[in-house]
Design a protein around this motif. Structure first.
Motif, PDB file in Angstrom:
ATOM      1  N   THR A 247       0.924  -1.084  -0.029  1.00 26.38           N
ATOM      2  CA  THR A 247       0.068  -0.163   0.185  1.00 26.38           C
ATOM      3  C   THR A 247       0.992   1.271  -0.009  1.00 26.38           C
ATOM      4  OG1 THR A 247      -0.022   0.168   2.358  1.00 26.38           O
ATOM      5  CG2 THR A 247      -1.939  -1.065   1.371  1.00 26.38           C
ATOM      6  N   VAL A 459      -8.745   7.062  -2.550  1.00 27.18           N
ATOM      7  CA  VAL A 459      -8.347   6.054  -3.496  1.00 27.18           C
ATOM      8  C   VAL A 459      -8.074   4.797  -2.856  1.00 27.18           C
ATOM      9  CG1 VAL A 459      -6.438   5.537  -5.081  1.00 27.18           C
ATOM     10  CG2 VAL A 459      -7.274   7.865  -4.948  1.00 27.18           C
ATOM     11  N   PRO A 460      -8.496   3.696  -3.129  1.00 25.86           N
ATOM     12  CA  PRO A 460      -8.133   2.430  -2.670  1.00 25.86           C
ATOM     13  C   PRO A 460      -6.772   2.032  -2.136  1.00 25.86           C
ATOM     14  CG  PRO A 460      -9.858   2.187  -4.120  1.00 25.86           C
ATOM     15  CD  PRO A 460      -9.502   3.462  -4.249  1.00 25.86           C
ATOM     16  N   ILE A 463      -4.109  -1.830  -4.918  1.00 28.75           N
ATOM     17  CA  ILE A 463      -4.400  -1.771  -6.556  1.00 28.75           C
ATOM     18  C   ILE A 463      -5.226  -2.807  -6.772  1.00 28.75           C
ATOM     19  CG2 ILE A 463      -2.582  -3.486  -7.390  1.00 28.75           C
ATOM     20  CD1 ILE A 463      -3.665  -0.390  -8.774  1.00 28.75           C
ATOM     21  N   ASP A 465      -7.969  -3.280  -5.447  1.00 28.54           N
ATOM     22  CA  ASP A 465      -9.092  -2.758  -5.153  1.00 28.54           C
ATOM     23  C   ASP A 465      -9.793  -1.748  -5.697  1.00 28.54           C
ATOM     24  OD1 ASP A 465      -9.430  -4.670  -2.994  1.00 28.54           O
ATOM     25  OD2 ASP A 465      -8.393  -3.532  -1.618  1.00 28.54           O
ATOM     26  N   VAL A 466      -8.973  -1.502  -6.788  1.00 31.01           N
ATOM     27  CA  VAL A 466      -9.212  -0.057  -7.775  1.00 31.01           C
ATOM     28  C   VAL A 466     -10.077  -0.443  -8.730  1.00 31.01           C
ATOM     29  CG1 VAL A 466      -8.122   1.722  -9.069  1.00 31.01           C
ATOM     30  CG2 VAL A 466      -7.135   1.251  -6.847  1.00 31.01           C
ATOM     31  N   ILE A 470     -11.540   4.233 -12.541  1.00 27.08           N
ATOM     32  CA  ILE A 470     -10.740   5.264 -11.965  1.00 27.08           C
ATOM     33  C   ILE A 470     -10.370   6.072 -13.108  1.00 27.08           C
ATOM     34  CG2 ILE A 470      -8.598   4.293 -11.694  1.00 27.08           C
ATOM     35  CD1 ILE A 470      -8.413   5.422  -9.153  1.00 27.08           C
ATOM     36  N   LEU A 498      -2.824   2.377 -15.631  1.00 28.64           N
ATOM     37  CA  LEU A 498      -3.720   1.785 -14.635  1.00 28.64           C
ATOM     38  C   LEU A 498      -3.300   0.105 -15.050  1.00 28.64           C
ATOM     39  CD1 LEU A 498      -5.534   1.174 -12.298  1.00 28.64           C
ATOM     40  CD2 LEU A 498      -7.540   1.189 -14.204  1.00 28.64           C
ATOM     41  N   LYS A 502      -1.609  -2.470 -12.014  1.00 28.99           N
ATOM     42  CA  LYS A 502      -2.611  -3.865 -11.772  1.00 28.99           C
ATOM     43  C   LYS A 502      -1.430  -4.916 -12.155  1.00 28.99           C
ATOM     44  CE  LYS A 502      -7.188  -2.466 -11.511  1.00 28.99           C
ATOM     45  NZ  LYS A 502      -8.524  -2.906 -11.750  1.00 28.99           N
ATOM     46  N   PRO A 507       0.158   0.290  -6.215  1.00 31.69           N
ATOM     47  CA  PRO A 507      -0.659   1.034  -5.693  1.00 31.69           C
ATOM     48  C   PRO A 507      -0.997   2.543  -6.691  1.00 31.69           C
ATOM     49  CG  PRO A 507       0.267   0.559  -3.877  1.00 31.69           C
ATOM     50  CD  PRO A 507       1.215   0.204  -5.065  1.00 31.69           C
ATOM     51  N   ILE A 508      -1.915   3.050  -6.702  1.00 32.67           N
ATOM     52  CA  ILE A 508      -2.093   4.260  -7.344  1.00 32.67           C
ATOM     53  C   ILE A 508      -1.366   5.463  -6.827  1.00 32.67           C
ATOM     54  CG2 ILE A 508      -3.750   5.964  -7.997  1.00 32.67           C
ATOM     55  CD1 ILE A 508      -3.894   3.429  -9.702  1.00 32.67           C
ATOM     56  N   ARG A 510      -0.213   8.818  -4.987  1.00 29.38           N
ATOM     57  CA  ARG A 510      -0.984   9.962  -4.187  1.00 29.38           C
ATOM     58  C   ARG A 510      -0.677  11.282  -4.617  1.00 29.38           C
ATOM     59  NH1 ARG A 510      -3.325   5.029  -3.673  1.00 29.38           N
ATOM     60  NH2 ARG A 510      -4.487   4.659  -1.739  1.00 29.38           N
TER      61      ARG A 510
END
Length: 586
Positions: A247, A459-460, A463, A465-466, A470, A498, A502, A507-508, A510
């Motif tokens: 995360t 944002v989740p 990744i 959970d995204v 998005i 994205l 994945k 993770p996306i 921030r």
């Protein structure tokens, strides 16, 4: 000739002109500089904007374009296609001996079209969007100062790479994320200064390593976790758990660990090869000879005060990029056959014997020209015969010497960019107050009317959970536009990006791409040198933090070697000479 001490006419600090410097100035028939090397570099670098982009209208067609120049600049700006088509006339001026020549060049510049982006038509045709100071790229997005890449995003000074995201000063990397200073590596993530590595995460200064995590200074290793040797099975079990728990919070924890671990190991005083260091000073020197105060230099010789130069020969005070350049002086963004190009900006390819020129291509024997192509014997864009040209140039040079102009680069007030839009701000950071006091312009952030649909905190974390939709959201940057890093306050995640996240479990982010870039830039040493001594004290480092693994050539005594390094004396790193460093970690 003897050394001569001077006082910089800009910052008032002292600097020295050495005998070999005088020989160079005499060889190319220019007077010695009156500004110190650092101020000269800043003065040039404010002419190169790599990353600040604006939406505006073309002054030729009225169509909306993306440009390195905001709509407020006082000269015409054409799209890349319009500029290269050359379906327009280039204005010219007659020389007026009653006026400053540099002011006349500036007056010409204000009338002459400039290209919206420093790029090539091929890259745009190959689907590369929002790129500047970049060429020969395919399907790239928001890359700058980069070339010969494919499927890369958010990169600066990246070359010959594929599927790299958030890359900085790297070459020949593939499938990488958030890496800086890496070479010939693949499947490498959150890593710095790694060479010939694969399947590595959170690495620093590792070479020829594979399947390693959180390691510092390893060579020829596999399946290591935080510098601990594991079996293949043990490593894969830990790695599987790590990915499931990856995360943004975990990433910051791993980065903090790596930051602390790096301080426990020695590092070499210069990121350069032994061949270059035998005769040269600077940082990131490769296969170079007799280069003094060079930074990011490949295959250069007999040059000084040069930065990001490839195949440079007898060049002084040149930034970006050569390949090749010979006998060039006080210029920026010149190359591909540059010869005797002085006091000029953005002149390439095959420019020879140019002075005080801006944005010229395939030109020879031109003086004070702007946006010319395939021309010879021109002054202020006006065509002359060969004999008439040389006679008038001699007269102009004498007039400039009388005014104290000749031998100096264009004044900062003529630069098309504000200080904080340029690479000068990245290498020699100034506050707004400092920049204005130094005679530079400062740009206020454009008002952005973004409507953030997904704040960073929402944002989740993981990744997986995204959701795929998005990519339709406008994400808010963690910095909320309140930092000093050119924060855009909001950003998007594009579909290919994205898919990459994945696939690798990342993770996306921030932060917006500008803030992410600024964080990586702070990991690089400045383009400045300090005189220091090796910190090896015999059995251990002077601080006692690191214990040597073997006996060095100097035995239990302190190492006597001194050097020039980009590590300032007050920094916490353990800095060793090349011999002591190689004895421990090479």
């Amino acid at each position: 000739m003897n050394s001569e001490n001077k006082t910089c006419q800009n910052c008032k600090t002292d600097f020295t002109i050495e005998p070999e410097d005088f020989q160079f100035y005499e060889k190319i028939k220019v007077p010695p500089p009156t500004w110190c090397p650092k101020c000269r570099a800043q003065r040039r670098m404010i002419w190169r904007n790599e990353r600040a982009l604006y939406k505006r209208k073309s002054d030729l067609s009225g169509e909306e374009i993306v440009s390195q120049f905001p709509a407020s600049v006082p000269f015409p700006v054409y799209s890349v296609q319009e500029f290269f088509a050359r379906g327009w006339e280039t204005p010219s001026l007659d020389y007026d001996p009653e006026k400053s020549f540099l002011e006349q060049v500036h007056a010409l510049r204000l009338k002459t079209p400039q290209c919206a982006l420093l790029t090539d038509l091929q890259s745009e045709e190959n689907g590369s969007l929002y790129q500047n100071s970049a060429s020969r790229n395919k399907n790239c997005y928001l890359v700058s100062a980069s070339g010969d890449n494919e499927d890369c995003m958010y990169a600066n000074n990246l070359d010959y790479s594929q599927n790299a995201i958030d890359a900085l000063w790297s070459r020949y990397v593939s499938y990488s994320y958030d890496c800086a200073g890496c070479l010939s590596s693949s499947n490498i993530f959150f890593s710095t200064l790694c060479r010939n590595c694969e399947d590595g995460w959170f690495l620093y200064d590792c070479k020829n390593c594979s399947h390693c995590f959180g390691c510092v200074g390893l060579k020829n290793k596999s399946y290591c976790w935080m510098n601990e040797q594991l079996s293949k099975k043990e490593y894969e079990e830990r790695f599987s758990v790590m990915l499931k728990e990856l995360t943004p919070t975990r990433i910051e924890e791993y980065k903090d660990y790596l930051k602390s671990a790096k301080l426990k190991f020695p590092r070499k005083f210069s990121h350069s090869d032994a061949q270059s260091l035998a005769t040269s000073t600077g940082d990131y020197l490769l296969d170079s000879h007799n280069v003094k105060q060079g930074f990011t230099i490949f295959y250069c010789e007999n040059s000084k005060y040069v930065m990001k130069l490839i195949h440079g020969k007898e060049c002084y005070d040149v930034n970006d990029w050569g390949d090749p350049a010979e006998l060039c002086y006080e210029s920026i963004t010149i190359g591909k056959g540059a010869y005797k190009v002085f006091f000029s900006n953005n002149c390439w390819p095959e420019c020879r014997e140019l002075q005080y020129c801006d944005s010229c291509a395939n030109c020879q024997h031109c003086f004070g020209c702007v946006s010319l192509k395939d021309k010879k014997y021109c002054i202020l864009n006006k065509q002359y015969g060969e004999a008439e040209y040389h006679a008038l140039v001699s007269r102009i040079v004498e007039d400039m010497k009388q005014r104290g102009e000749y031998g100096e680069f264009f004044p900062p007030t003529h630069a098309p960019f504000a200080y904080n839009e340029t690479i000068a701000q990245e290498q020699f950071h100034l506050t707004e107050t400092e920049a204005i006091a130094g005679g530079y312009r400062w740009s206020e952030p454009e008002e952005r009317n973004y409507r953030v649909t997904l704040p960073a905190k929402d944002v989740p974390e993981h990744i997986m959970d995204v959701p795929d939709n998005i990519t339709k959201d406008i994400l808010g940057c963690d910095h909320l536009g309140q930092c000093d890093d050119g924060c855009t306050s909001a950003f998007r995640v594009i579909p290919d990006e994205l898919q990459f996240y994945k696939h690798f479990g990342i993770p996306i982010p921030r932060m917006c791409f500008n803030c992410r870039h600024a964080v990586r830039m702070r990991e690089r040493n400045p383009w400045l040198l300090w005189h220091r001594a090796c910190q090896c004290a015999g059995k251990a480092s002077q601080s006692g933090v690191y214990e040597n693994m073997i006996v060095h050539q100097h035995g239990e005594n302190a190492c006597p070697v001194e050097f020039e390094t980009t590590y300032a004396p007050e920094r916490p790193e353990i800095v060793y000479c090349e011999a002591c460093y190689n004895a421990e970690v090479a």
